[in-house]
Design a protein around this motif. Structure first.
Motif, PDB file in Angstrom:
ATOM      1  N   ALA A  53       0.836  -1.201   0.000  1.00  0.00           N
ATOM      2  CA  ALA A  53       0.000   0.000   0.000  1.00  0.00           C
ATOM      3  C   ALA A  53       0.870   1.249   0.000  1.00  0.00           C
ATOM      4  O   ALA A  53       0.487   2.282  -0.525  1.00  0.00           O
ATOM      5  N   SER A  54       2.036   1.143   0.586  1.00  0.00           N
ATOM      6  CA  SER A  54       2.967   2.262   0.648  1.00  0.00           C
ATOM      7  C   SER A  54       4.379   1.700   0.554  1.00  0.00           C
ATOM      8  O   SER A  54       4.703   0.729   1.236  1.00  0.00           O
ATOM      9  N   GLU A  56       8.714   2.824   0.136  1.00  0.00           N
ATOM     10  CA  GLU A  56       9.731   3.866   0.166  1.00  0.00           C
ATOM     11  C   GLU A  56      10.822   3.490  -0.819  1.00  0.00           C
ATOM     12  O   GLU A  56      11.250   2.340  -0.863  1.00  0.00           O
ATOM     13  N   TRP A  72       4.564  -0.871  -7.720  1.00  0.00           N
ATOM     14  CA  TRP A  72       3.707  -0.441  -6.616  1.00  0.00           C
ATOM     15  C   TRP A  72       2.279  -0.827  -6.952  1.00  0.00           C
ATOM     16  O   TRP A  72       1.779  -0.469  -8.025  1.00  0.00           O
ATOM     17  N   ARG A  73       1.639  -1.576  -6.070  1.00  0.00           N
ATOM     18  CA  ARG A  73       0.270  -2.054  -6.267  1.00  0.00           C
ATOM     19  C   ARG A  73       0.105  -2.780  -7.600  1.00  0.00           C
ATOM     20  O   ARG A  73      -0.900  -2.643  -8.300  1.00  0.00           O
ATOM     21  N   ASN A 180      -0.122   9.375  -5.123  1.00  0.00           N
ATOM     22  CA  ASN A 180       0.267  10.083  -3.907  1.00  0.00           C
ATOM     23  C   ASN A 180       1.713   9.728  -3.606  1.00  0.00           C
ATOM     24  O   ASN A 180       2.073   8.556  -3.581  1.00  0.00           O
ATOM     25  N   PHE A 181       2.535  10.742  -3.414  1.00  0.00           N
ATOM     26  CA  PHE A 181       3.922  10.498  -3.028  1.00  0.00           C
ATOM     27  C   PHE A 181       4.435  11.720  -2.287  1.00  0.00           C
ATOM     28  O   PHE A 181       3.886  12.813  -2.392  1.00  0.00           O
ATOM     29  N   LYS A 184      10.364  11.825   1.848  1.00  0.00           N
ATOM     30  CA  LYS A 184      10.604  11.620   3.278  1.00  0.00           C
ATOM     31  C   LYS A 184      11.911  12.284   3.686  1.00  0.00           C
ATOM     32  O   LYS A 184      12.089  12.659   4.833  1.00  0.00           O
ATOM     33  N   GLN A 190       8.361   8.359  -0.616  1.00  0.00           N
ATOM     34  CA  GLN A 190       7.328   7.409  -0.195  1.00  0.00           C
ATOM     35  C   GLN A 190       6.183   7.506  -1.169  1.00  0.00           C
ATOM     36  O   GLN A 190       5.637   8.580  -1.401  1.00  0.00           O
ATOM     37  N   ILE A 191       5.822   6.361  -1.760  1.00  0.00           N
ATOM     38  CA  ILE A 191       4.704   6.301  -2.706  1.00  0.00           C
ATOM     39  C   ILE A 191       3.549   5.597  -2.005  1.00  0.00           C
ATOM     40  O   ILE A 191       3.716   4.523  -1.447  1.00  0.00           O
ATOM     41  N   GLY A 192       2.392   6.221  -2.059  1.00  0.00           N
ATOM     42  CA  GLY A 192       1.201   5.644  -1.426  1.00  0.00           C
ATOM     43  C   GLY A 192       0.921   6.226  -0.070  1.00  0.00           C
ATOM     44  O   GLY A 192       1.647   6.928   0.530  1.00  0.00           O
TER      45      GLY A 192
END
Length: 192
Positions: A53-54, A56, A72-73, A180-181, A184, A190-192
């Protein structure tokens, strides 16, 4: 008292029959839930899906002009550290020339314009672009640093994206989506 009246209807007090109806109904509900629960529970995402879900991503080694593709996903995500020339090329395009004038950036309001800045990593991070690498026509994976605008090119049907991932030519109806990203740190996204 008629033959259809129960004791509780005439006197207002519960009878043994009322108690048996209530307990039988409750047992039926408990039984139905216990039978249905395994089917409901198996529809929840497993731990590996929730872990995705998230994510890095360390981008410290990506120099200007370099790209990285991560998963990702279940989809590819393009991360590119654009050169100053690529950033300038994206910024110089008037919105009136764009096939899709909406940013498609999940970090911004839904009606944000597709300016070069609104398609980038944000203020101070204009050189970074993070996009879902799936053509908005039929979901193919475009080739990076290709095509007429030196952005992304989908060879399957000829969709051409510029250095900001905006659709410029071809059948694709929308710009490449930006998930969404957030940064950090200077080197971790960070994605998600």
């Amino acid at each position: 008292m008629s033959e259809h009246d129960t004791h509780s209807e005439t006197l207002g007090e519960p009878t043994r029959r009322d108690f048996l109806y209530l307990t039988t109904g409750m047992a039926g509900v408990v039984g139905a839930v216990s039978v249905a629960w395994p089917f409901i529970d198996q529809m929840r995402p497993d731990a590996s899906t929730l872990a995705l879900a998230s994510i890095e991503v360390n981008v410290g080694a990506i120099e200007p002009g370099m790209s990285l593709t991560v998963k990702w996903r279940g989809k590819p995500v393009f991360i590119r550290n654009r050169t100053p020339e690529e950033v300038a090329a994206a910024a110089s395009v008037p919105l009136s020339e764009l096939k899709d004038p909406i940013a498609r950036n999940a970090n911004l309001p839904a009606d944000a314009p597709a300016t070069g800045a609104d398609r980038s990593g944000g203020e101070g991070k204009e050189n970074w672009i993070v996009m879902i690498g799936s053509c908005t026509h039929l979901g193919c994976i475009p080739l990076g640093q290709s095509g007429e605008y030196n952005g992304w090119f989908c060879p399957c049907h000829g969709s051409v994206y510029d250095t900001a991932g905006r659709i410029r030519k071809g059948p694709a109806p929308e710009n490449l989506a930006i998930p969404n990203f957030a940064f950090k740190s200077d080197t971790v996204i960070q994605i998600g």
